[in-house]
Design an enzyme around this catalytic site. Structure first.
Site, mmCIF file in Angstrom:
data_model
loop_
_atom_site.group_PDB
_atom_site.id
_atom_site.type_symbol
_atom_site.label_atom_id
_atom_site.label_comp_id
_atom_site.label_asym_id
_atom_site.label_seq_id
_atom_site.Cartn_x
_atom_site.Cartn_y
_atom_site.Cartn_z
ATOM 1 N N ASP A 15 -3.515 4.539 -11.747
ATOM 2 C CA ASP A 15 -2.209 3.896 -11.804
ATOM 3 C C ASP A 15 -1.249 4.712 -12.670
ATOM 4 O OD1 ASP A 15 -0.269 2.005 -11.388
ATOM 5 O OD2 ASP A 15 -1.153 0.478 -12.677
ATOM 6 N N ASN A 63 -0.963 -1.295 -0.002
ATOM 7 C CA ASN A 63 -0.061 -0.146 -0.108
ATOM 8 C C ASN A 63 0.775 0.088 1.153
ATOM 9 O OD1 ASN A 63 -2.227 1.926 -2.213
ATOM 10 N ND2 ASN A 63 -0.626 0.455 -2.763
#
Length: 235
Positions: A15, A63
């Site tokens: 991340d 995503n």
């Protein structure tokens, strides 16, 4: 006797690519490219540290909600990564494993992944498991559906279903039990990643953004793990 201070299987939620780029006034694509460089460093460090398996959360089923141009950039990076690094990983005895449904990607990406899986299938030093179009709730749902189908067909007794039977049908069935989950960028949640597998895994959170992660950062996480007292609910 195995050294329990060394995790067999480490998973990383990578991340912070976007924030890394923003802080440098760069486009998000630059952050993703730097993130791929961090993958290279971390995979090689995992092999040096003797990890049996490293699982990376590369592309979640959520995503797809990202802008189309960002998804295109990610797919392009994935293709370049496979083309540029596959031979090196194969030489270093790294085996590629995929969790999730990568068949949803474009045919050229699917073929590259299939070729990479075949090319590294006999490797044994370290398994690099990459989560592509993966979501843990979907994975568990697929297992439940599979067990229900077999129960309805009479091939299994519903009363015989136990944790081991569920684990054997997960995408990670061929991997060692998960020992350690690392998440970068300061966030402290699993984000639909390996929910079943992480039941007794240690959780390591770092403020470091993923593009800055490297072998030293992995070593710091492993040292932290070695100092933990793992109880598995026993006391």
């Amino acid at each position: 006797m195995a050294d329990i201070s060394i995790p067999r299987h480490v998973a990383i939620i990578m991340d912070g690519n976007g924030r890394w780029a923003k802080r440098r006034h760069l486009p998000r694509a630059a952050g993703h490219k730097a993130g791929v460089d961090a993958v290279r460093k971390t995979v090689r460090a995992a092999k040096r540290q003797g990890l049996e398996a490293l699982t990376l959360y590369a592309f979640s089923s959520e995503n797809w909600k990202r802008p189309e141009d960002e998804i295109s950039d990610l797919m392009g990076l994935m293709k370049r990564f496979i083309l540029s690094d596959l031979e090196k990983f194969a030489e270093e005895d790294v085996k590629l494993h995929i969790i999730g449904d990568y068949s949803a990607f474009k045919p050229d990406v699917v073929k590259l992944i299939d070729d990479a899986l075949e090319r590294t299938s006999g490797n044994k030093a370290t398994t690099l498991a990459v989560a592509l179009n993966y979501g843990s709730q979907d994975e568990i749902t697929r297992v439940a559906r599979s067990l229900a189908t077999d129960a309805a067909a009479g091939t299994i007794d519903p009363a015989s279903i136990d944790e081991a039977m569920v684990a054997a049908r997960l995408d990670t069935a061929d991997l060692p039990p998960l020992d350690l989950v690392i998440r970068t960028s300061g966030e402290q949640r699993l984000s639909n990643f390996l929910l079943w597998q992480a039941a007794y895994a240690e959780m390591y959170f770092t403020d470091m953004l993923w593009p800055d992660f490297d072998g030293d950062a992995l070593k710091a996480a492993l040292d932290w793990f070695a100092a933990r007292e793992r109880r598995f609910g026993g006391r």
